[in-house]
Write a protein that holds these residues in place. Structure first.
Motif, PDB file in Angstrom:
ATOM      1  N   ARG A 243      33.282  24.737   0.107  1.00 48.10           N
ATOM      2  CA  ARG A 243      34.499  25.320   0.686  1.00 48.10           C
ATOM      3  C   ARG A 243      35.672  24.358   0.622  1.00 48.10           C
ATOM      4  O   ARG A 243      36.823  24.755   0.740  1.00 48.10           O
ATOM      5  CB  ARG A 243      34.232  25.734   2.140  1.00 48.10           C
ATOM      6  N   PHE A 244      35.381  23.086   0.424  1.00 46.68           N
ATOM      7  CA  PHE A 244      36.451  22.095   0.359  1.00 46.68           C
ATOM      8  C   PHE A 244      37.218  22.186  -0.956  1.00 46.68           C
ATOM      9  O   PHE A 244      38.379  21.806  -1.035  1.00 46.68           O
ATOM     10  CB  PHE A 244      35.855  20.697   0.538  1.00 46.68           C
ATOM     11  N   GLY A 245      36.556  22.672  -2.012  1.00 49.43           N
ATOM     12  CA  GLY A 245      37.244  22.918  -3.267  1.00 49.43           C
ATOM     13  C   GLY A 245      37.569  21.675  -4.060  1.00 49.43           C
ATOM     14  O   GLY A 245      38.655  21.556  -4.626  1.00 49.43           O
ATOM     15  N   ASP A 246      36.626  20.730  -4.134  1.00 53.33           N
ATOM     16  CA  ASP A 246      36.859  19.496  -4.874  1.00 53.33           C
ATOM     17  C   ASP A 246      35.535  19.041  -5.474  1.00 53.33           C
ATOM     18  O   ASP A 246      34.481  19.223  -4.852  1.00 53.33           O
ATOM     19  CB  ASP A 246      37.404  18.402  -3.946  1.00 53.33           C
ATOM     20  N   PRO A 247      35.549  18.475  -6.696  1.00 51.47           N
ATOM     21  CA  PRO A 247      34.286  18.007  -7.278  1.00 51.47           C
ATOM     22  C   PRO A 247      33.582  16.953  -6.428  1.00 51.47           C
ATOM     23  O   PRO A 247      32.361  16.850  -6.459  1.00 51.47           O
ATOM     24  CB  PRO A 247      34.724  17.418  -8.626  1.00 51.47           C
TER      25      PRO A 247
END
Length: 400
Positions: free
Chosen positions: A17-21
């Motif tokens: 949900r954080f949307g980062d690799p």
């Protein structure tokens, strides 16, 4: 008699949900990762050898970097234990790993709550003198509506009896271990729910808004506010310094039908010649990152005289440079690459190139820039004899 305090820090999530690799627990605030802040805070209340981190073994490099940034004070931290498919299984794995050290009580904490404070921990420990479990909570400020599945309000729930649960949740060790083993394979929303199911009292103590969980990117603004206020109160808190590095590389053309540029296959009337796959873009970015951390150049790490690198994919080189940054507790702030050539045309491929570089470096694509220019038909690029590239990289490293 002084109680032996164990700690389980749950850091096995992917943070989708954080949307980062990069999983959110390995993002940096004030020179330390979210996980690092948690470890340091709990280590002030117990021996580091009783702080058990539960992680995803696939995150080993990120974990190593997070620990490296903490220095010598946590050298007795036990090896991390792999997590499970669910948070509940991850907690059980951590409790079992701790059992050999025979703690009297245990604090279970989510690594995505870096704002945990000494006061909250102390209140939880104090409550365990008279209760089997204790958790920090905050009162619910908003009006709560119960709705049907189609969104129609069916009931307004009085908020004066509602509390928002936080961590660390503290328990008598043998009690919570037995509860997790009894309910293994079942799903509960938090650890306190297991004791509730057994009919045991769990005490609520006062939490803090700084200890709210980081779930989305917007939550980082709140976390930065917390770290800023903490820095004002603690001048000795480890800070970051920023380093810049540059890279330059050239590869000549040879007979072929495509070039590999930034890990992307670009159709052309020639290929680039080199010992590896001759990806001039990734070679240049590798040198820029190595330069920023004072680690030499690509030739020192991957000598062209070494036949094991013959035809190798250059993402190996760039990933190695990124791993060196993480092992020093640092992070890649951004990279900027310019490809210099008349042909092939780079513009149609820059999106794919940025995405590939971001994937290799395991950073957000917004931290990667790829662009192209010509030399107005001057020099070897202008004569279409090859491609040159130059790059810059910005790196944040912990001070000290």
């Amino acid at each position: 008699m002084t109680k032996k305090i164990g700690v389980v820090i749950v850091a096995a999530g992917s943070g989708n949900r954080f949307g980062d690799p990069i999983p959110k627990q390995y993002h940096t605030l004030g020179g330390k990762t979210l996980l690092g802040h948690c470890i340091e805070c709990f280590a002030r209340h117990t021996s580091p050898e009783l702080v058990q981190v539960v992680y995803n073994p696939a995150h080993q490099n990120w974990y190593d970097g997070a620990i490296a940034a903490l220095g010598a004070d946590i050298t007795t931290l036990p090896a991390p234990i792999g997590g499970g498919v669910t948070r509940q299984q991850s907690v059980l794995n951590g409790l079992r790993a701790l059992s050999a050290r025979k703690p009297d009580i245990v604090l279970i904490h989510d690594a995505a709550r870096p704002g945990i404070s000494d006061d909250v921990i102390t209140r939880v420990i104090k409550a365990l003198e008279t209760h089997a479990g204790a958790i920090p909570t905050l009162p619910v400020a908003d009006t709560i509506k119960q709705t049907s599945r189609d969104g129609v309000i069916t009931k307004t729930i009085p908020r004066d009896t509602l509390q928002r649960a936080q961590t660390p949740q503290g328990f008598v060790f043998e009690t919570i271990l037995a509860a997790h083993e009894q309910f293994e394979g079942q799903e509960f929303t938090d650890d306190a729910a297991l004791l509730e199911e057994l009919g045991l009292d769990v005490m609520c103590v006062e939490g803090t808004s700084a200890n709210d969980k980081i779930t989305k990117r917007d939550d980082f603004d709140r976390a930065h506010d917390w770290i800023d206020s903490t820095n004002k109160d603690n001048a000795s808190m480890q800070q970051e310094e920023y380093r810049a590095g540059t890279g330059f590389d050239v590869h000549r053309f040879a007979p072929g039908d495509h070039c590999i540029l930034c890990g992307v296959k670009v159709p052309h009337t020639a290929r680039l010649d080199g010992h590896s796959d001759a990806d001039v873009g990734l070679h240049t970015l590798t040198d820029a990152i190595l330069g920023a951390i004072g680690a030499g150049d690509i030739g020192q790490h991957f000598p062209p005289s070494d036949m094991q690198w013959k035809g190798a994919a250059s993402d190996i080189f760039l990933k190695h440079a990124a791993d060196l940054v993480r092992k020093r507790g640092g992070r890649i702030v951004n990279v900027d690459l310019t490809l210099i050539c008349e042909r092939p045309k780079i513009g149609p491929h820059t999106k794919a190139m940025r995405e590939k570089v971001a994937e290799i470096l395991e950073i957000d694509v917004n931290r990667v820039n790829v662009k192209a220019t010509t030399t107005e038909r001057l020099g070897f690029p202008g004569r279409e004899e090859g491609i040159a590239a130059q790059a810059a990289a910005s790196i944040a490293l912990p001070i000290g």
